[in-house]
Scaffold this motif. Structure first.
Motif, short mmCIF file in Angstrom:
data_model
loop_
_atom_site.label_atom_id
_atom_site.label_comp_id
_atom_site.label_asym_id
_atom_site.label_seq_id
_atom_site.Cartn_x
_atom_site.Cartn_y
_atom_site.Cartn_z
N ALA A 181 0.84 -1.19 0.00
CA ALA A 181 0.00 0.00 0.00
C ALA A 181 0.88 1.25 0.00
CB ALA A 181 -0.92 0.00 1.21
N GLY A 182 0.42 2.27 -0.67
CA GLY A 182 1.21 3.47 -0.84
C GLY A 182 1.18 4.45 0.33
N MET A 183 0.32 4.20 1.32
CA MET A 183 0.22 5.12 2.45
C MET A 183 0.44 4.37 3.75
SD MET A 183 -0.35 7.94 0.88
CE MET A 183 -0.95 9.13 2.05
N CYS A 184 1.24 4.96 4.65
CA CYS A 184 1.51 4.36 5.96
C CYS A 184 0.20 4.20 6.73
CB CYS A 184 2.48 5.25 6.73
SG CYS A 184 2.93 4.59 8.35
N THR A 185 0.06 3.08 7.41
CA THR A 185 -1.16 2.82 8.19
C THR A 185 -1.19 3.63 9.48
OG1 THR A 185 -0.17 0.91 9.30
CG2 THR A 185 -1.42 0.49 7.27
N HIS A 186 -0.08 4.24 9.84
CA HIS A 186 -0.04 5.03 11.07
C HIS A 186 -0.59 6.44 10.87
CE1 HIS A 186 2.27 7.97 13.64
NE2 HIS A 186 1.51 7.35 14.51
N ALA A 187 -0.06 7.15 9.87
CA ALA A 187 -0.46 8.55 9.73
C ALA A 187 -0.61 8.99 8.28
CB ALA A 187 0.54 9.46 10.45
N GLU A 188 -0.93 8.05 7.39
CA GLU A 188 -1.23 8.38 5.99
C GLU A 188 -0.12 9.18 5.30
OE1 GLU A 188 -4.05 7.38 4.08
OE2 GLU A 188 -4.21 6.02 5.79
N PRO B 258 5.58 3.60 15.37
CA PRO B 258 4.29 3.71 16.01
C PRO B 258 3.13 3.05 15.29
CG PRO B 258 4.82 5.77 14.91
CD PRO B 258 6.02 4.86 14.75
N ALA B 259 3.32 2.50 14.09
CA ALA B 259 2.23 1.81 13.41
C ALA B 259 1.82 0.57 14.19
CB ALA B 259 2.65 1.42 12.00
N VAL B 260 0.53 0.24 14.17
CA VAL B 260 0.04 -0.99 14.79
C VAL B 260 -0.69 -1.87 13.78
CG1 VAL B 260 -0.07 -0.07 17.13
CG2 VAL B 260 -2.06 0.15 15.65
N GLU B 261 -1.15 -1.27 12.68
CA GLU B 261 -1.85 -2.02 11.63
C GLU B 261 -0.87 -2.39 10.52
OE1 GLU B 261 -5.08 -2.99 11.59
OE2 GLU B 261 -5.18 -2.20 13.63
N PRO B 262 -0.95 -3.63 10.02
CA PRO B 262 -0.04 -4.03 8.93
C PRO B 262 -0.31 -3.24 7.65
CG PRO B 262 -1.69 -5.72 9.32
CD PRO B 262 -1.88 -4.68 10.38
N LEU B 263 0.66 -3.24 6.79
CA LEU B 263 0.57 -2.59 5.49
C LEU B 263 0.03 -3.61 4.48
CD1 LEU B 263 1.48 0.22 4.43
CD2 LEU B 263 3.64 -0.83 3.81
N PRO B 264 -1.05 -3.30 3.78
CA PRO B 264 -1.54 -4.23 2.76
C PRO B 264 -0.46 -4.52 1.71
CG PRO B 264 -3.21 -2.62 3.24
CD PRO B 264 -1.95 -2.15 3.92
N VAL B 265 -0.40 -5.77 1.28
CA VAL B 265 0.55 -6.23 0.26
C VAL B 265 -0.24 -6.59 -0.99
CG1 VAL B 265 2.23 -8.04 -0.31
CG2 VAL B 265 2.12 -7.12 2.02
N TYR B 266 0.29 -6.21 -2.14
CA TYR B 266 -0.35 -6.49 -3.42
C TYR B 266 0.47 -7.52 -4.19
CZ TYR B 266 -3.30 -2.39 -2.82
OH TYR B 266 -4.22 -1.49 -2.35
N GLU B 267 -0.21 -8.31 -5.00
CA GLU B 267 0.51 -9.19 -5.92
C GLU B 267 1.25 -8.31 -6.92
OE1 GLU B 267 -1.33 -12.68 -7.66
OE2 GLU B 267 -3.03 -12.40 -6.29
N ALA B 268 2.44 -8.72 -7.30
CA ALA B 268 3.21 -7.97 -8.29
C ALA B 268 4.00 -8.96 -9.14
CB ALA B 268 4.15 -6.99 -7.62
N ARG B 269 4.16 -8.61 -10.39
CA ARG B 269 4.98 -9.44 -11.28
C ARG B 269 5.56 -8.54 -12.37
NH1 ARG B 269 -0.11 -12.76 -13.68
NH2 ARG B 269 -0.70 -11.31 -15.30
N VAL B 270 6.59 -9.06 -13.02
CA VAL B 270 7.23 -8.34 -14.12
C VAL B 270 7.06 -9.17 -15.38
CG1 VAL B 270 9.41 -7.43 -15.02
CG2 VAL B 270 8.90 -7.27 -12.57
N GLU B 271 6.56 -8.52 -16.43
CA GLU B 271 6.41 -9.16 -17.75
C GLU B 271 6.93 -8.19 -18.79
OE1 GLU B 271 2.38 -10.33 -18.49
OE2 GLU B 271 2.36 -11.77 -16.84
N ASN B 272 7.86 -8.65 -19.62
CA ASN B 272 8.41 -7.82 -20.69
C ASN B 272 8.87 -6.46 -20.17
OD1 ASN B 272 7.78 -9.84 -22.62
ND2 ASN B 272 5.68 -9.10 -22.66
#
Length: 121
Positions: free
Chosen positions: A47-54, A88-102
């Motif tokens: 995820a592009g934003m910290c779960t602590h303070a955006e 200070p974050a307590v909530e995990p950071l969402p992880v996205y599937e990622a891959r590289v093609e060409n």
């Protein structure tokens, strides 16, 4: 019937845009902010934003231990699982599937943190 795999992934960057040890902020077509990272030649996405303070995660640092440190308050997250490694974050950071093609980086759906942690074990 499920959606074809190819339509679940979005082209967000060139592989060259994410050099080894660096972070890159990108946006999905719906405006969702994503932070790409390149750790030891493997490109991943959280995820592009910290779960602590955006705060934008791409403004932080990819550490040698595989954590991403938020540039504002210093919270750290495991880049593969999204788990909080330092407050200070307590909530995990969402992880996205990622891959590289060409030489293109494609980002897919969110993977829950438990599943990502199990895969890397």
């Amino acid at each position: 019937m499920s959606e074809p795999l190819a339509t679940r992934f979005t082209d967000v960057a060139s592989q060259r845009d994410v050099p080894e040890g660096k972070l890159l902020g990108v946006k999905l077509p719906d405006g969702t902010r994503i932070c790409l990272y390149n750790r030891h030649g493997t490109i991943g996405a959280v995820a592009g934003m910290c779960t602590h303070a955006e705060y934008p995660m791409d403004m932080g640092t990819l550490r040698a231990d595989g954590t991403i440190e938020c540039g504002w308050h210093g919270a750290r997250f495991d880049c593969q699982s999204g788990a909080v490694c330092r407050p200070p974050a307590v909530e995990p950071l969402p992880v996205y599937e990622a891959r590289v093609e060409n030489d293109r980086v494609l980002v897919g759906p969110v993977v829950n943190a438990a599943s990502a942690a199990e895969r890397s074990a």
